[in-house]
Design a protein around this motif. Sequence first.
Motif, PDB file in Angstrom:
ATOM      1  N   PRO A 100       0.830  -1.220   0.000  1.00 29.72           N
ATOM      2  CA  PRO A 100       0.000   0.000   0.000  1.00 29.72           C
ATOM      3  C   PRO A 100       0.856   1.258   0.000  1.00 29.72           C
ATOM      4  CG  PRO A 100       0.003  -1.006   2.176  1.00 29.72           C
ATOM      5  CD  PRO A 100       0.701  -1.972   1.254  1.00 29.72           C
ATOM      6  N   ARG A 101       0.394   2.265  -0.719  1.00 27.99           N
ATOM      7  CA  ARG A 101       1.091   3.552  -0.744  1.00 27.99           C
ATOM      8  C   ARG A 101       0.039   4.654  -0.732  1.00 27.99           C
ATOM      9  NH1 ARG A 101       4.680   6.394  -5.124  1.00 27.99           N
ATOM     10  NH2 ARG A 101       5.780   7.873  -3.805  1.00 27.99           N
ATOM     11  N   ARG A 102      -0.228   5.178   0.433  1.00 29.75           N
ATOM     12  CA  ARG A 102      -1.251   6.207   0.597  1.00 29.75           C
ATOM     13  C   ARG A 102      -0.674   7.616   0.607  1.00 29.75           C
ATOM     14  NH1 ARG A 102      -5.557   4.044   5.171  1.00 29.75           N
ATOM     15  NH2 ARG A 102      -6.153   2.117   4.094  1.00 29.75           N
ATOM     16  N   ARG A 103       0.586   7.760   0.905  1.00 28.67           N
ATOM     17  CA  ARG A 103       1.214   9.073   1.017  1.00 28.67           C
ATOM     18  C   ARG A 103       2.577   9.034   0.343  1.00 28.67           C
ATOM     19  NH1 ARG A 103      -3.177   9.051   3.005  1.00 28.67           N
ATOM     20  NH2 ARG A 103      -3.923  10.090   4.904  1.00 28.67           N
ATOM     21  N   GLY A 104       3.049  10.193  -0.078  1.00 30.06           N
ATOM     22  CA  GLY A 104       4.368  10.300  -0.670  1.00 30.06           C
ATOM     23  C   GLY A 104       4.709  11.752  -0.928  1.00 30.06           C
ATOM     24  N   HIS A 105       5.895  11.990  -1.456  1.00 33.60           N
ATOM     25  CA  HIS A 105       6.211  13.347  -1.892  1.00 33.60           C
ATOM     26  C   HIS A 105       5.278  13.707  -3.043  1.00 33.60           C
ATOM     27  CE1 HIS A 105       9.681  13.685   0.677  1.00 33.60           C
ATOM     28  NE2 HIS A 105      10.197  12.561   0.197  1.00 33.60           N
ATOM     29  N   PRO A 106       4.627  14.869  -3.003  1.00 34.91           N
ATOM     30  CA  PRO A 106       3.589  15.182  -3.983  1.00 34.91           C
ATOM     31  C   PRO A 106       4.092  15.217  -5.423  1.00 34.91           C
ATOM     32  CG  PRO A 106       3.426  16.640  -2.083  1.00 34.91           C
ATOM     33  CD  PRO A 106       4.722  15.887  -1.942  1.00 34.91           C
ATOM     34  N   TRP A 107       3.243  14.725  -6.319  1.00 28.14           N
ATOM     35  CA  TRP A 107       3.495  14.804  -7.747  1.00 28.14           C
ATOM     36  C   TRP A 107       3.015  16.157  -8.267  1.00 28.14           C
ATOM     37  CZ3 TRP A 107      -0.563  14.967 -11.468  1.00 28.14           C
ATOM     38  CH2 TRP A 107      -1.853  14.775 -10.954  1.00 28.14           C
ATOM     39  N   SER A 108       3.393  16.495  -9.489  1.00 31.98           N
ATOM     40  CA  SER A 108       3.058  17.813 -10.025  1.00 31.98           C
ATOM     41  C   SER A 108       2.885  17.748 -11.538  1.00 31.98           C
ATOM     42  CB  SER A 108       4.149  18.832  -9.674  1.00 31.98           C
ATOM     43  OG  SER A 108       5.399  18.441 -10.213  1.00 31.98           O
ATOM     44  N   ILE A 109       2.364  18.829 -12.087  1.00 31.90           N
ATOM     45  CA  ILE A 109       2.250  19.007 -13.539  1.00 31.90           C
ATOM     46  C   ILE A 109       3.118  20.189 -13.935  1.00 31.90           C
ATOM     47  CG2 ILE A 109       0.711  19.516 -15.473  1.00 31.90           C
ATOM     48  CD1 ILE A 109      -1.553  18.250 -13.893  1.00 31.90           C
ATOM     49  N   ARG A 110       3.914  19.987 -14.973  1.00 30.29           N
ATOM     50  CA  ARG A 110       4.793  21.044 -15.465  1.00 30.29           C
ATOM     51  C   ARG A 110       4.510  21.299 -16.941  1.00 30.29           C
ATOM     52  NH1 ARG A 110       8.630  22.134 -11.732  1.00 30.29           N
ATOM     53  NH2 ARG A 110       9.972  23.241 -13.199  1.00 30.29           N
ATOM     54  N   VAL A 111       4.819  22.492 -17.379  1.00 30.57           N
ATOM     55  CA  VAL A 111       4.701  22.869 -18.788  1.00 30.57           C
ATOM     56  C   VAL A 111       6.051  23.404 -19.235  1.00 30.57           C
ATOM     57  CG1 VAL A 111       3.636  24.448 -20.445  1.00 30.57           C
ATOM     58  CG2 VAL A 111       2.226  23.334 -18.687  1.00 30.57           C
ATOM     59  N   ALA A 112       6.555  22.886 -20.357  1.00 27.83           N
ATOM     60  CA  ALA A 112       7.871  23.285 -20.862  1.00 27.83           C
ATOM     61  C   ALA A 112       7.760  23.838 -22.270  1.00 27.83           C
ATOM     62  CB  ALA A 112       8.832  22.110 -20.828  1.00 27.83           C
ATOM     63  N   ASP A 113       8.623  24.774 -22.569  1.00 27.99           N
ATOM     64  CA  ASP A 113       8.742  25.357 -23.907  1.00 27.99           C
ATOM     65  C   ASP A 113       9.626  24.446 -24.761  1.00 27.99           C
ATOM     66  OD1 ASP A 113       8.629  27.853 -25.768  1.00 27.99           O
ATOM     67  OD2 ASP A 113      10.764  27.325 -25.628  1.00 27.99           O
ATOM     68  N   VAL A 114       9.176  24.087 -25.970  1.00 26.06           N
ATOM     69  CA  VAL A 114       9.921  23.117 -26.776  1.00 26.06           C
ATOM     70  C   VAL A 114      11.096  23.736 -27.522  1.00 26.06           C
ATOM     71  CG1 VAL A 114       7.913  21.629 -27.029  1.00 26.06           C
ATOM     72  CG2 VAL A 114       8.367  23.378 -28.764  1.00 26.06           C
ATOM     73  N   GLU A 115      11.212  25.059 -27.528  1.00 30.75           N
ATOM     74  CA  GLU A 115      12.371  25.700 -28.144  1.00 30.75           C
ATOM     75  C   GLU A 115      13.538  25.761 -27.164  1.00 30.75           C
ATOM     76  OE1 GLU A 115      12.957  26.638 -31.136  1.00 30.75           O
ATOM     77  OE2 GLU A 115      10.977  26.553 -32.078  1.00 30.75           O
ATOM     78  N   SER A 116      13.263  26.206 -25.959  1.00 31.56           N
ATOM     79  CA  SER A 116      14.330  26.372 -24.967  1.00 31.56           C
ATOM     80  C   SER A 116      14.474  25.179 -24.031  1.00 31.56           C
ATOM     81  CB  SER A 116      14.059  27.625 -24.125  1.00 31.56           C
ATOM     82  OG  SER A 116      12.884  27.446 -23.324  1.00 31.56           O
TER      83      SER A 116
END
Length: 711
Positions: free
Chosen positions: A269-285
């Motif tokens: 079981p894994r109920r807790r952890g370091h939080p995940w996130s959503i990121r957005v990146a620029d494909v040129e840089s």
Amino acid sequence: MRKLFPSNRRLWLALPVPLLLASPLPAPFGTGQGVAAQERFSLDQILSAPFPSGLVAAPSGGSVAWIQNAEGRRNVWLAAPPDFQGRQVTAYAEDDGQEITDLQFTPDGARLVFVRGGAPNRAGDLPNPALDPQGVDRGLWILGTDGGEPAKLAEGSSPAVSPRGDRAAFLKDGQIHTALLDGSAEAERLFHVRRGAGPPSWSPDGSRIAFVASRGNHSFVGVYDLESRKLLYLDPSVDRDGSPAWAPDSRRVAFIRQPNVRDELPFFPRRRGHPWSIRVADVESGRGREVWRAREGVGSVYRSISAQHQVMWSEGDRLVFPWEGDGWTHLYSVSPGEEAILLTPGEFEVQFASLSPDGREVLFSSNQDDVDRQHLWRVPVSGGRPQPVTGGMGVEWSPVMTSDGGVLAYLGSAPRLPAHAWIQVGTAASRRLAPMALPDDFPIGELVDPEPVVFSAADGLQIHGQLFLPRDLRPGERLPALLFFHGGSRRQMLLSWHHRGYYHNAYAMNQYLASQGYVVLSVNYRSGIGYGMEFREALNYGASGGSELNDVVGAGLYLQSRPDVDPERIGLWGGSYGGYLTALGLARASDLFAAGVDFHGVHDWNTGIRNFVPSYEPTHHPEIARVAFEASPMAWVEDWRSPVLFIHGDDDRNVNIAETVELVELLRNQGVEFEQLMFPDEVHGFLLHRNWLAAYRATVDFFDRKLRGNR
């Protein structure tokens, strides 16, 4: 009588057993001449229903297509406007074990690309359960929607058709290749990625390809530019980046970032952890920024859904994504710089989801207001009250909307009607796209409607199940009974034909067993889905303690309490994780269960874990290994007395055949009665229809002999 749970071993159950709770018994069905007096229908008949999957909508033109498996003959089907009459467009006529997957249209809707052939095992062997002496291959094929023979484009898998309509990118030998759709040139590798690349994803303008490069304990999202022939990794880190999703402008990619967890093992079981996130990146840089992060605590561990993209870039520059921040798997939407909006509030779970063509709505399936069924809903991505699309006694999934947005297609079933592809045009009633595909002698009229049941596990947890009662059950009659356990364990059996082919077959088998005079209870045990995060991530489940045994025993005691069940003739059966619970029940409670059929079950968690994490070494984790073994059937063989039938394919990639080989050796040493049915070169979810028939016939024969005394 001996105790069910010997005192010389660690106990995983909290006794005494609480009072059993269940829904009222349904009234007997019909007034026949006695249960199983004659065969109402055959196994061949009940397993003859085609199973649809892979439903897709064309980017233009309004057509939909899907894959249909009819008794092992897998083919592509198509339905086009204005009449939407389903028709078969390939002509594969053999039960040869060769899958069809990855179905998709070209941008103009005039052609279909698909993969034929199964994935290799770790040794590089492709599935060949039909034992073709010439061997088999796995390749990309293309087919015109107006008919004709499919043409092979290349060897490979995971194709993605370019938005420009001229080529497909795909995987071969762990690298991304491309092939021209007109077949005018040989396929070629685009670039090389160390340790290999994941499936390709085209930018909307067709100029770039995104992919995931896994490096073991971390992963990157990469982008390849076809014009400059340059490779770039977006916002690289030591975390696990994945699930890339292109912005409509082709200039940005959103992706999910999950912090790495050292020595993370499955079936704990894994109920807790370091939080995940959503990121957005620029494909040129390649520069990225965080646009959303999960909270600490509940929902901090990522939970996926069944969707083409886990992050969906919708209208208004909003991102739609799954999150269980309140303990239930829901859909949210967020615009960079704003708070996320909960789109699907309530105590239920979302499973399938897709965006409307204009990106303004999300279509989804959930068990809202109907916990043991799934229906379709729609909600604006900007928020609002979800509106029901389907309802009733059936189950619906895999919604897609046609290119003009006016037609909804989906897959669905009813308690007696097997799964079909359906269409809903405007406000008209839904109808089946290919009703003629169901054989004329399919026994709809002989089937039963399973009843919802809730009972107490041995430790008091409330467990849901579906009860199949014989049609001609007479008052005072006491019948043999069977428990069925699904695999996964991240599954949920429903009050209807199932949305996965494996469990579509299992549902058919439970119907057949009921027709043969067995009371059958299908059990949605803890660590399954549909009932929230805490139920799924159950304490001490699986390799961390086998707490599901509480549910196995509770289900057995519930059956014993029924006036229509003979308490001395209760068996159990299941596959994969269900095979594990079958074996665990026989090993821990042979006084309760008289016999069992174990399809490719896990018998030693230390072996099972290594099948998913090859680097796992039990001697490096002695306490984990000890607990995992004590949660395994092999730890309790000395208490096993009931007869068992083992069924396994020896090219199983999910549960190694060694699991059954080694348990049989121990049972043989103990003098326990066992039988076996082995399928050479067959995989986990049997690819040959004739093997399903053979396995189920052997199961019925075994239970008839052990629970009825038939010889």
